[in-house]
Write an enzyme that holds these catalytic residues in place. Structure first.
Site, PDB file in Angstrom:
ATOM      1  N   HIS A 174       0.819  -1.209   0.000  1.00 41.95           N
ATOM      2  CA  HIS A 174       0.000   0.000   0.000  1.00 41.95           C
ATOM      3  C   HIS A 174       0.857   1.265   0.000  1.00 41.95           C
ATOM      4  CE1 HIS A 174      -3.797  -2.073   0.113  1.00 41.95           C
ATOM      5  NE2 HIS A 174      -3.327  -2.832   1.088  1.00 41.95           N
ATOM      6  N   ASP A 179       3.601  -0.772  -4.960  1.00 46.72           N
ATOM      7  CA  ASP A 179       2.494  -1.529  -5.542  1.00 46.72           C
ATOM      8  C   ASP A 179       2.448  -1.376  -7.056  1.00 46.72           C
ATOM      9  OD1 ASP A 179       1.996  -2.224  -2.974  1.00 46.72           O
ATOM     10  OD2 ASP A 179       0.140  -1.084  -2.758  1.00 46.72           O
TER      11      ASP A 179
END
Length: 203
Positions: A174, A179
């Protein structure tokens, strides 16, 4: 008759972190991007997703936020209010970066799932720069790509349902850049995957 040559697509994995479900009332707090590879008439060529990357943390645009959404990223809104980039500056820098890395190709935003990240990204691009380097529809959803190749209903798809060999070995943290890189590897694997093999004949 001359054959019209189509420019290749430069596939860019994008991930955003936000403090709510929709842009406008809520804010995009960080933006990460990584070049995943190039698709042309000969197929897809994967890139090293750590080679060409972009990351910015942004100043919130409103006082509203959903605590549960903010907690996902762990970003500090008060710090971003002091230190985050102005959205217009950050999105202008992002647009310049996309145009630089995609010279000679058409950039395509890739997301997992694309709907959430594209919604924030496109809204911010239009709101703060007036244009989008991806046009109004230059996005590709990795979840849909997998569903089609696997022959599954879209709503049945999650990363946990995918063969482990398709997934990146990187953790989903996150953090928008982490990501984006992770999902660039997933995208390259999906593009190379022929889909599940045919079912064996019944004996």
């Amino acid at each position: 008759m001359a054959v019209r040559r189509t420019r290749p697509s430069l596939c860019i994995s994008v991930d955003i972190e936000a403090d709510g479900p929709i842009p406008g009332p809520y804010s995009m707090l960080s933006l990460g991007a990584a070049v995943a590879g190039t698709q042309d008439a000969d197929g897809f060529t994967a890139a090293d997703p750590t080679r060409h990357t972009f990351y910015r943390e942004l100043r919130p645009i409103s006082t509203e936020f959903v605590p549960e959404a903010l907690a996902v990223s762990g970003l500090d809104r008060e710090r971003l209010g002091r230190e985050g980039a102005e959205p217009a500056a950050a999105l202008t820098e992002f647009t310049d970066w996309v145009r630089e890395v995609s010279a000679g190709a058409q950039p395509v935003m890739c997301g997992y799932p694309a709907a959430f990240d594209w919604m924030f990204l496109y809204w911010y691009l239009i709101r703060f720069t007036g244009t989008s380097p991806f046009g109004h529809s230059g996005c590709l959803d990795m979840k849909t790509l997998y569903a089609v190749k696997a022959g599954l209903p879209l709503r049945a798809v999650a990363k946990g349902t995918m063969p482990r060999g398709l997934l990146s070995r990187r953790r989903h943290t996150h953090h928008a850049l982490d990501d984006a890189v992770e999902q660039a590897e997933l995208f390259a694997n999906l593009m190379a995957w022929p889909g599940p093999g045919p079912a064996p004949d019944a004996g």
